[in-house]
Design an enzyme around this catalytic site. Structure first.
Site, PDB file in Angstrom:
ATOM      1  N   HIS A  96      24.570 -38.552 -33.107  1.00  0.00           N
ATOM      2  CA  HIS A  96      23.751 -37.349 -33.182  1.00  0.00           C
ATOM      3  C   HIS A  96      23.920 -36.666 -34.532  1.00  0.00           C
ATOM      4  O   HIS A  96      24.951 -36.799 -35.199  1.00  0.00           O
ATOM      5  CB  HIS A  96      24.119 -36.368 -32.060  1.00  0.00           C
ATOM      6  CG  HIS A  96      25.526 -35.842 -32.151  1.00  0.00           C
ATOM      7  ND1 HIS A  96      26.627 -36.598 -31.806  1.00  0.00           N
ATOM      8  CD2 HIS A  96      26.008 -34.638 -32.564  1.00  0.00           C
ATOM      9  CE1 HIS A  96      27.727 -35.887 -32.000  1.00  0.00           C
ATOM     10  NE2 HIS A  96      27.377 -34.685 -32.463  1.00  0.00           N
ATOM     11  N   ASP A  98      24.011 -32.803 -35.829  1.00  0.00           N
ATOM     12  CA  ASP A  98      24.318 -31.564 -35.133  1.00  0.00           C
ATOM     13  C   ASP A  98      23.136 -30.592 -35.085  1.00  0.00           C
ATOM     14  O   ASP A  98      22.471 -30.335 -36.097  1.00  0.00           O
ATOM     15  CB  ASP A  98      25.503 -30.853 -35.793  1.00  0.00           C
ATOM     16  CG  ASP A  98      26.830 -31.500 -35.444  1.00  0.00           C
ATOM     17  OD1 ASP A  98      26.943 -32.057 -34.339  1.00  0.00           O
ATOM     18  OD2 ASP A  98      27.752 -31.448 -36.280  1.00  0.00           O
ATOM     19  N   HIS A 252      26.616 -38.699 -36.613  1.00  0.00           N
ATOM     20  CA  HIS A 252      27.993 -39.093 -36.337  1.00  0.00           C
ATOM     21  C   HIS A 252      28.218 -39.279 -34.846  1.00  0.00           C
ATOM     22  O   HIS A 252      27.399 -38.880 -34.018  1.00  0.00           O
ATOM     23  CB  HIS A 252      28.985 -38.069 -36.913  1.00  0.00           C
ATOM     24  CG  HIS A 252      28.795 -36.680 -36.383  1.00  0.00           C
ATOM     25  ND1 HIS A 252      27.836 -35.826 -36.862  1.00  0.00           N
ATOM     26  CD2 HIS A 252      29.447 -35.989 -35.405  1.00  0.00           C
ATOM     27  CE1 HIS A 252      27.896 -34.676 -36.216  1.00  0.00           C
ATOM     28  NE2 HIS A 252      28.859 -34.751 -35.328  1.00  0.00           N
ATOM     29  N   ARG A 267      35.963 -26.765 -35.722  1.00  0.00           N
ATOM     30  CA  ARG A 267      34.766 -27.049 -36.530  1.00  0.00           C
ATOM     31  C   ARG A 267      34.078 -25.760 -36.943  1.00  0.00           C
ATOM     32  O   ARG A 267      33.846 -24.869 -36.115  1.00  0.00           O
ATOM     33  CB  ARG A 267      33.778 -27.911 -35.738  1.00  0.00           C
ATOM     34  CG  ARG A 267      32.629 -28.448 -36.588  1.00  0.00           C
ATOM     35  CD  ARG A 267      31.642 -29.221 -35.748  1.00  0.00           C
ATOM     36  NE  ARG A 267      30.616 -28.359 -35.188  1.00  0.00           N
ATOM     37  CZ  ARG A 267      29.736 -28.746 -34.269  1.00  0.00           C
ATOM     38  NH1 ARG A 267      29.787 -29.986 -33.791  1.00  0.00           N
ATOM     39  NH2 ARG A 267      28.830 -27.915 -33.816  1.00  0.00           N
TER      40      ARG A 267
END
Length: 281
Positions: A96, A98, A252, A267
């Site tokens: 995907h 993000d 990723h 993150r």
């Protein structure tokens, strides 16, 4: 000071050595930003960034995004906590880009490894620039005129993320705030001008200009092509690692192959702009 850059693959990835991200100056920051443009995802070993310091590092690339689903660090809402003992992270084990369910997907992310399982938990990144360049020219031309629908429901199904009435209500409200959006199948990088294959199995539902069958067949081909080994790398995490990736031109996948072992990642997500396609002049 000139950065000590070790290239991982010509298509994607580099390790930057001998930098303490707690104390970067303006010149080093500019070189890091250029390295990100050149290599799409960059890595730093042995970093120890407090949540606020991580947020400040990410803020050097732009304003920060607040995620509608994932929990955050107390008093630092810009830092998402991905904790395998508190969340179901199996959905991250699919390719995907993000937050493409938003009109303005993120520019990029800064991810720090806080706790790593003894075995497993690697992350893979793939280059949409290299993937597009690897298509034959006739397909490249066809894709440039197409758009695709991206939907948050693809990766956040109610049956996985709503275990009670309170969670269901919150998730349904999130769906209402994030209706499906349309992006070009091929986007232009706003800085480098490079064409990027911009579909992923995580959020891309269908190609709008094609019928349902042709759309499904083409998307399955593109999903497989975009993540081919020649276009991706695999990163084996160590505690204290920091990865920065350009979300505009990569996708990723975080492997969920560590069972009940504990994995914690922090993150920060950098706000981006609306994807567009502009033909080369």
């Amino acid at each position: 000071m000139t950065l000590n850059i070790e290239i991982i693959k010509s298509s994607i990835g580099a390790i930057i050595h001998d930098v303490d991200l707690n104390t970067v100056d303006e010149n080093t920051t500019q070189q890091i930003q250029q390295a990100l443009l050149d290599h799409h995802v960059i890595f730093f070993r042995n970093q120890q960034l407090a949540p606020q310091a991580q947020a400040e590092l990410a803020r050097g690339f732009g304003s920060l995004h607040i995620h509608p689903i994932f929990p955050t660090v107390e008093n630092v809402p810009e830092i998402i906590v991905l904790d395998s003992w508190k969340q179901d992270l199996r959905d991250n084990e699919l390719w995907h880009t993000d937050v493409t369910f938003s009109k303005n997907p993120p520019l990029g992310c800064v991810l720090q490894a806080i706790k790593i399982p003894p075995v497993g938990g690697d992350t893979l990144w793939s280059s949409g620039v290299a993937a597009f360049a690897g298509l034959d020219q006739s397909l490249q031309q066809k894709l440039k005129g197409l758009t695709a629908t991206h939907d948050i429901r693809q990766s956040f199904p109610i049956e996985r993320f709503a275990h009670n009435d309170v969670e269901r209500k919150k998730l349904e409200e999130t769906f209402k705030r994030n209706p499906p959006v349309v992006h070009p199948v091929v986007r232009t990088h706003p800085v480098t001008g490079q064409p990027i294959l911009f579909v992923s199995e995580g959020f891309t539902m269908r190609i709008n200009e094609l019928d349902e069958v042709e759309s499904a067949e083409l998307l399955q081909y593109l999903f497989a092509h975009a993540t081919h080994e020649q276009f991706h790398l695999r990163w084996q995490w160590q505690e204290g690692d920091v990865a920065i990736w350009d979300n505009r031109c990569t996708q990723h996948k975080a492997l969920f192959d560590y069972g009940d072992a504990h994995r914690i990642m922090h993150r920060a997500t950098i706000n981006g702009d609306a994807p567009f396609y502009q033909a080369a002049s």
